[in-house]
Design an enzyme around this catalytic site. Structure first.
Site, PDB file in Angstrom:
ATOM      1  N   SER A  88       0.814  -4.707  -4.289  1.00 32.91           N
ATOM      2  CA  SER A  88      -0.463  -3.990  -4.382  1.00 32.91           C
ATOM      3  C   SER A  88      -1.671  -4.903  -4.179  1.00 32.91           C
ATOM      4  O   SER A  88      -2.622  -4.869  -4.944  1.00 32.91           O
ATOM      5  CB  SER A  88      -0.548  -3.324  -5.770  1.00 32.91           C
ATOM      6  OG  SER A  88      -1.694  -2.522  -5.854  1.00 32.91           O
TER       7      SER A  88
ATOM      8  N   ARG B 103       2.865   2.601 -15.542  1.00 30.31           N
ATOM      9  CA  ARG B 103       3.398   3.685 -14.699  1.00 30.31           C
ATOM     10  C   ARG B 103       4.902   3.874 -14.852  1.00 30.31           C
ATOM     11  O   ARG B 103       5.486   4.718 -14.183  1.00 30.31           O
ATOM     12  CB  ARG B 103       3.053   3.419 -13.222  1.00 30.31           C
ATOM     13  CG  ARG B 103       1.579   3.304 -12.972  1.00 30.31           C
ATOM     14  CD  ARG B 103       1.080   4.198 -11.861  1.00 30.31           C
ATOM     15  NE  ARG B 103      -0.379   4.298 -11.903  1.00 30.31           N
ATOM     16  CZ  ARG B 103      -1.201   3.967 -10.908  1.00 30.31           C
ATOM     17  NH1 ARG B 103      -0.714   3.534  -9.775  1.00 30.31           N
ATOM     18  NH2 ARG B 103      -2.494   4.116 -11.043  1.00 30.31           N
TER      19      ARG B 103
ATOM     20  N   ALA C 286      -4.776  -6.487  -1.478  1.00 25.64           N
ATOM     21  CA  ALA C 286      -5.608  -6.022  -0.371  1.00 25.64           C
ATOM     22  C   ALA C 286      -5.457  -6.967   0.813  1.00 25.64           C
ATOM     23  O   ALA C 286      -6.210  -7.932   0.953  1.00 25.64           O
ATOM     24  CB  ALA C 286      -7.061  -5.958  -0.825  1.00 25.64           C
TER      25      ALA C 286
ATOM     26  N   TYR D 227     -31.911  12.984   6.776  1.00 25.46           N
ATOM     27  CA  TYR D 227     -32.904  12.053   7.329  1.00 25.46           C
ATOM     28  C   TYR D 227     -33.881  11.606   6.260  1.00 25.46           C
ATOM     29  O   TYR D 227     -34.413  12.437   5.510  1.00 25.46           O
ATOM     30  CB  TYR D 227     -33.695  12.703   8.479  1.00 25.46           C
ATOM     31  CG  TYR D 227     -35.033  12.032   8.703  1.00 25.46           C
ATOM     32  CD1 TYR D 227     -35.095  10.719   9.149  1.00 25.46           C
ATOM     33  CD2 TYR D 227     -36.220  12.702   8.429  1.00 25.46           C
ATOM     34  CE1 TYR D 227     -36.328  10.084   9.315  1.00 25.46           C
ATOM     35  CE2 TYR D 227     -37.449  12.069   8.588  1.00 25.46           C
ATOM     36  CZ  TYR D 227     -37.499  10.761   9.031  1.00 25.46           C
ATOM     37  OH  TYR D 227     -38.700  10.130   9.183  1.00 25.46           O
TER      38      TYR D 227
ATOM     39  N   VAL E 243      16.021  -5.585   0.466  1.00 29.39           N
ATOM     40  CA  VAL E 243      17.050  -4.609   0.859  1.00 29.39           C
ATOM     41  C   VAL E 243      17.615  -5.048   2.207  1.00 29.39           C
ATOM     42  O   VAL E 243      16.868  -5.219   3.179  1.00 29.39           O
ATOM     43  CB  VAL E 243      16.462  -3.185   0.932  1.00 29.39           C
ATOM     44  CG1 VAL E 243      17.504  -2.213   1.471  1.00 29.39           C
ATOM     45  CG2 VAL E 243      15.982  -2.760  -0.443  1.00 29.39           C
TER      46      VAL E 243
ATOM     47  N   ASP F 148       2.867   1.214   7.682  1.00 29.25           N
ATOM     48  CA  ASP F 148       2.974   0.514   8.966  1.00 29.25           C
ATOM     49  C   ASP F 148       4.345   0.620   9.618  1.00 29.25           C
ATOM     50  O   ASP F 148       4.473   0.370  10.817  1.00 29.25           O
ATOM     51  CB  ASP F 148       2.679  -0.984   8.770  1.00 29.25           C
ATOM     52  CG  ASP F 148       1.204  -1.287   8.638  1.00 29.25           C
ATOM     53  OD1 ASP F 148       0.404  -0.343   8.504  1.00 29.25           O
ATOM     54  OD2 ASP F 148       0.860  -2.496   8.658  1.00 29.25           O
TER      55      ASP F 148
ATOM     56  N   TRP G 125     -33.972  11.772  14.461  1.00 30.40           N
ATOM     57  CA  TRP G 125     -32.798  12.043  15.301  1.00 30.40           C
ATOM     58  C   TRP G 125     -31.824  10.882  15.072  1.00 30.40           C
ATOM     59  O   TRP G 125     -32.032   9.788  15.569  1.00 30.40           O
ATOM     60  CB  TRP G 125     -33.177  12.139  16.779  1.00 30.40           C
ATOM     61  CG  TRP G 125     -33.862  13.434  17.100  1.00 30.40           C
ATOM     62  CD1 TRP G 125     -35.200  13.670  17.136  1.00 30.40           C
ATOM     63  CD2 TRP G 125     -33.212  14.679  17.377  1.00 30.40           C
ATOM     64  NE1 TRP G 125     -35.433  14.988  17.417  1.00 30.40           N
ATOM     65  CE2 TRP G 125     -34.244  15.637  17.583  1.00 30.40           C
ATOM     66  CE3 TRP G 125     -31.884  15.096  17.479  1.00 30.40           C
ATOM     67  CZ2 TRP G 125     -33.975  16.971  17.883  1.00 30.40           C
ATOM     68  CZ3 TRP G 125     -31.611  16.410  17.783  1.00 30.40           C
ATOM     69  CH2 TRP G 125     -32.646  17.342  17.982  1.00 30.40           C
TER      70      TRP G 125
ATOM     71  N   CYS H 228      -6.269  -6.386   3.691  1.00 24.38           N
ATOM     72  CA  CYS H 228      -7.472  -6.254   4.518  1.00 24.38           C
ATOM     73  C   CYS H 228      -8.551  -7.265   4.118  1.00 24.38           C
ATOM     74  O   CYS H 228      -9.453  -7.562   4.895  1.00 24.38           O
ATOM     75  CB  CYS H 228      -8.047  -4.847   4.384  1.00 24.38           C
ATOM     76  SG  CYS H 228      -6.798  -3.578   4.574  1.00 24.38           S
TER      77      CYS H 228
ATOM     78  N   ALA I 210       0.819  -1.223   0.000  1.00 26.52           N
ATOM     79  CA  ALA I 210       0.000   0.000   0.000  1.00 26.52           C
ATOM     80  C   ALA I 210       0.856   1.279   0.000  1.00 26.52           C
ATOM     81  O   ALA I 210       0.733   2.127  -0.889  1.00 26.52           O
ATOM     82  CB  ALA I 210      -0.924  -0.020   1.219  1.00 26.52           C
TER      83      ALA I 210
HETATM   84  C1  FAD Z   1      -5.815  -9.631   7.944  1.00 25.71           C
HETATM   85  C2  FAD Z   1      -5.639  -8.146   7.871  1.00 25.71           C
HETATM   86  C3  FAD Z   1      -6.754  -7.331   7.799  1.00 25.71           C
HETATM   87  C4  FAD Z   1      -6.599  -5.947   7.736  1.00 25.71           C
HETATM   88  N1  FAD Z   1      -7.730  -5.174   7.667  1.00 25.71           N
HETATM   89  C5  FAD Z   1      -7.610  -3.837   7.568  1.00 25.71           C
HETATM   90  C6  FAD Z   1      -8.769  -3.024   7.409  1.00 25.71           C
HETATM   91  O1  FAD Z   1      -9.895  -3.525   7.332  1.00 25.71           O
HETATM   92  N2  FAD Z   1      -8.601  -1.689   7.335  1.00 25.71           N
HETATM   93  C7  FAD Z   1      -7.359  -1.100   7.380  1.00 25.71           C
HETATM   94  O2  FAD Z   1      -7.266   0.132   7.287  1.00 25.71           O
HETATM   95  N3  FAD Z   1      -6.240  -1.862   7.513  1.00 25.71           N
HETATM   96  C8  FAD Z   1      -6.335  -3.200   7.611  1.00 25.71           C
HETATM   97  N4  FAD Z   1      -5.209  -3.980   7.705  1.00 25.71           N
HETATM   98  C9  FAD Z   1      -3.896  -3.337   7.797  1.00 25.71           C
HETATM   99  C10 FAD Z   1      -3.338  -3.028   6.423  1.00 25.71           C
HETATM  100  O3  FAD Z   1      -3.336  -4.186   5.626  1.00 25.71           O
HETATM  101  C11 FAD Z   1      -1.908  -2.501   6.585  1.00 25.71           C
HETATM  102  O4  FAD Z   1      -1.973  -1.344   7.389  1.00 25.71           O
HETATM  103  C12 FAD Z   1      -1.274  -2.158   5.236  1.00 25.71           C
HETATM  104  O5  FAD Z   1      -1.115  -3.313   4.455  1.00 25.71           O
HETATM  105  C13 FAD Z   1       0.087  -1.524   5.446  1.00 25.71           C
HETATM  106  O6  FAD Z   1       0.667  -1.280   4.216  1.00 25.71           O
HETATM  107  P1  FAD Z   1       2.236  -1.033   4.100  1.00 25.71           P
HETATM  108  O7  FAD Z   1       2.500  -0.799   2.652  1.00 25.71           O
HETATM  109  O8  FAD Z   1       2.656  -0.002   5.079  1.00 25.71           O
HETATM  110  O9  FAD Z   1       2.908  -2.357   4.603  1.00 25.71           O
HETATM  111  P2  FAD Z   1       2.813  -3.869   4.124  1.00 25.71           P
HETATM  112  O10 FAD Z   1       1.493  -4.165   3.539  1.00 25.71           O
HETATM  113  O11 FAD Z   1       3.294  -4.677   5.290  1.00 25.71           O
HETATM  114  O12 FAD Z   1       3.895  -3.951   2.958  1.00 25.71           O
HETATM  115  C14 FAD Z   1       5.251  -3.824   3.208  1.00 25.71           C
HETATM  116  C15 FAD Z   1       6.018  -4.542   2.123  1.00 25.71           C
HETATM  117  O13 FAD Z   1       7.408  -4.284   2.301  1.00 25.71           O
HETATM  118  C16 FAD Z   1       8.130  -5.441   1.981  1.00 25.71           C
HETATM  119  N5  FAD Z   1       9.429  -5.358   2.650  1.00 25.71           N
HETATM  120  C17 FAD Z   1       9.670  -5.281   3.978  1.00 25.71           C
HETATM  121  N6  FAD Z   1      10.978  -5.208   4.221  1.00 25.71           N
HETATM  122  C18 FAD Z   1      11.598  -5.248   3.002  1.00 25.71           C
HETATM  123  C19 FAD Z   1      12.948  -5.222   2.594  1.00 25.71           C
HETATM  124  N7  FAD Z   1      13.932  -5.158   3.488  1.00 25.71           N
HETATM  125  N8  FAD Z   1      13.231  -5.276   1.271  1.00 25.71           N
HETATM  126  C20 FAD Z   1      12.238  -5.355   0.347  1.00 25.71           C
HETATM  127  N9  FAD Z   1      10.926  -5.394   0.691  1.00 25.71           N
HETATM  128  C21 FAD Z   1      10.616  -5.340   2.003  1.00 25.71           C
HETATM  129  C22 FAD Z   1       7.267  -6.577   2.519  1.00 25.71           C
HETATM  130  O14 FAD Z   1       7.561  -7.784   1.860  1.00 25.71           O
HETATM  131  C23 FAD Z   1       5.867  -6.066   2.206  1.00 25.71           C
HETATM  132  O15 FAD Z   1       5.397  -6.568   0.978  1.00 25.71           O
HETATM  133  C24 FAD Z   1      -5.317  -5.378   7.752  1.00 25.71           C
HETATM  134  C25 FAD Z   1      -4.187  -6.203   7.820  1.00 25.71           C
HETATM  135  C26 FAD Z   1      -4.339  -7.576   7.861  1.00 25.71           C
HETATM  136  C27 FAD Z   1      -3.121  -8.449   7.918  1.00 25.71           C
END
Ligand code: FAD
Length: 459
Positions: free
Chosen positions: A46, A78, A48, A435, A88, A292, A443, A50, A18
């Site tokens: 890319s 893109r 989901a 409403y 990395v 995250d 309400w 979630c 994401a």
């Molecule tokens: C089951 C589940 C349900 C969820 N439901 C929701 C929801 O309903 N609503 C909501 O808002 N959020 C939800 N989330 C949270 C949401 O999915 C995460 O907040 C979001 O995916 C974070 O995106 P990100 O890109 O920061 O990290 P990530 O999705 O963790 O992606 C990080 C990427 O970096 C890569 N990476 C890490 N270190 C390295 C490295 N050293 N070299 C190369 N690549 C690396 C990893 O392989 C990974 O693919 C949910 C999560 C889960 C697991």
């Protein structure tokens, strides 16, 4: 701030979900001349995350439905140099290089003008006997979802134990019930959903009990055990019990992937996540972070916090991408707004609970009301419980929690908007909400809660 990106400069992004691909896409849109390289250690981009519980439940259909855009889309449409299987292993801010290790064992040093770290988070695996044995799963990535789904599809499980009553544990309880498994949920704390006030969590607990989830709160897991002559999990020992479990899902929380940043000398902040300012810039001006792996500012407390959510990852990624190529966008902060569904219950929250407000040293009070989701005369109306939290004396809105069978998810966003605007409960009670019988009573439940809060606050 990173220096304005030179003509034909290079942006490197670590992480292809994401935050990482939001950053890369934004940078590409703003600066067609810049070289954008994304390094992702996995094979999926890319997607989901979630939707994983719904994929396992069989609700969302085949795997490809979870992939928003595939790697070829980013490469062709893109013009992003997206490299999969590229981990990395080192970031060197002084030489502005990263070292990537490829799946074939080779290594490569790549220079950058600006770097965005979007490395995400990972599930916590408690160091308990047997936590690594077959049949014990965590759920974070698409391959994690594939593994759980394949295990159930293969008929390996009739019973499951979920460890952890946060939102992922609860979504998995729903998913596994949908797959006709016998589900037990274990939570160490006295209530599920520790980010909600206990009186609200109890509503969810009643829902779980009524839908035949065996819920044991205040129950600490001690070990995972295999069956006779097998290396696969068959039992969970917890709170003096031995519970049969053909599979286990560990959902006891996540940690930021911030080690790479720490090794590069970057400052860490809330919960060990990467410290960033409102422009997503880390303590090293040429490195930004998003999603995250980094912290955010809480709009209610004004303090740094770590609330890892997909909504935040997308927004922060966009801002980091813009600023990495010379922009000066600012992230407005988070209120921890979240929504989920637990079987037949929608649950949502924004801002602070009474418990959290007290921890922040705020003098908080609350009201809790139950009102109808639609006009009483309209078919399908059901009760919604709204708890609204406000500051004593000033009436400043601090947060809300809501639960009901329908109509919760978008109502919480009204309160989130009011929090963003820094409104009082009196201000919220005066909002001109819509409403009509199919959508709300005259309400609205949010207005009723805000009006009660006005009275209680003596405003
Ligand atoms: C089951 C589940 C349900 C969820 N439901 C929701 C929801 O309903 N609503 C909501 O808002 N959020 C939800 N989330 C949270 C949401 O999915 C995460 O907040 C979001 O995916 C974070 O995106 P990100 O890109 O920061 O990290 P990530 O999705 O963790 O992606 C990080 C990427 O970096 C890569 N990476 C890490 N270190 C390295 C490295 N050293 N070299 C190369 N690549 C690396 C990893 O392989 C990974 O693919 C949910 C999560 C889960 C697991």
């Amino acid at each position: 701030m990173p220096a304005a990106m030179r003509e034909g400069g290079k942006l490197v992004v670590i992480g292809g979900v994401a935050a990482g691909l939001s950053a890369a896409s934004r940078a590409r849109r703003l600066r067609p001349d810049v070289d954008v390289v994304v390094l992702e250690r996995g094979r999926d981009v890319s997607y989901a995350a979630c939707a994983l519980p719904y994929y396992i439940a069989g609700v969302t259909g085949p795997r490809e439905n979870l992939i928003v855009y595939d790697a070829d889309f980013f490469r062709r449409e893109r013009r992003i140099d997206l490299r999969l299987g590229a981990e990395v292993v080192k970031v060197s801010p002084r030489s502005r290089t990263v070292t990537a290790r490829h799946e074939d064992g080779s290594s490569e040093e790549i220079g950058y003008d600006a770097l965005v770290m979007a490395t995400g988070s990972r599930p916590v695996v408690p160091p308990l006997p047997g936590s690594g044995m077959p049949g014990v799963f965590t759920l974070r990535t698409l391959p994690d979802g594939d593994a759980i789904k394949a295990y159930i599809d293969a008929g390996c499980a009739r019973s499951a134990v979920i460890v952890g009553g946060g939102y992922i544990g609860l979504e998995m309880a729903e998913a596994l019930l949908a797959r006709n498994l016998d589900v037990t949920l274990l939570e160490r704390l006295p209530n599920v959903l520790p980010t909600y006030d206990p009186d609200m969590s109890e509503i969810v607990e009643r829902e779980l009990h009524s839908k035949n989830v065996r819920l044991h709160t205040g129950t600490e897991v001690e070990a995972f055990e295999a069956g006779d002559g097998s290396d696969t999990v068959a039992y969970v020992r917890a709170g003096g019990r031995r519970i049969a479990a053909d599979m286990v899902v560990l959902a006891v929380g996540v940690r930021p992937n911030s080690e790479l940043a720490a090794d590069a000398g970057l400052e860490l902040g809330a919960a060990g996540a990467i410290r960033v300012d409102a422009r997503q810039v880390t303590s090293e001006p040429s490195i930004l972070a998003a999603g995250d792996c980094c912290e955010s500012q809480h709009i209610v407390t004004g303090r740094k916090t770590w609330i890892p959510l997909g909504t935040t990852a997308n927004k922060q990624g966009k801002i980091a991408g813009e600023n990495a190529v010379g922009g000066s966008a600012r992230f407005a902060g988070v209120a921890g707004t979240n929504v989920t569904k637990v079987i037949d219950l929608e649950i949502a929250q924004t801002g602070l609970t009474v418990t959290q407000a007290a921890k922040e040293g705020l003098k908080a009070d609350s009201v809790a009301i139950t009102a109808s989701s639609k006009a009483h005369s309209y078919p399908g109306a059901s009760p919604i419980r709204v708890k609204m939290v406000f500051e004593k004396g000033t009436g400043r809105l601090l947060g809300a929690q809501m639960m009901g069978e329908e109509g919760v998810s978008k109502r919480i966003d009204t309160v989130a908007a009011a929090l963003s605007a820094g409104m009082t409960v009196a201000g919220l009670a005066a909002v001109d909400m819509s409403y009509a019988p199919p959508f709300s009573p005259v309400w609205d439940p949010v207005l009723i809660a805000a009006t009660q809060a006005v009275k209680k606050a003596g405003l």
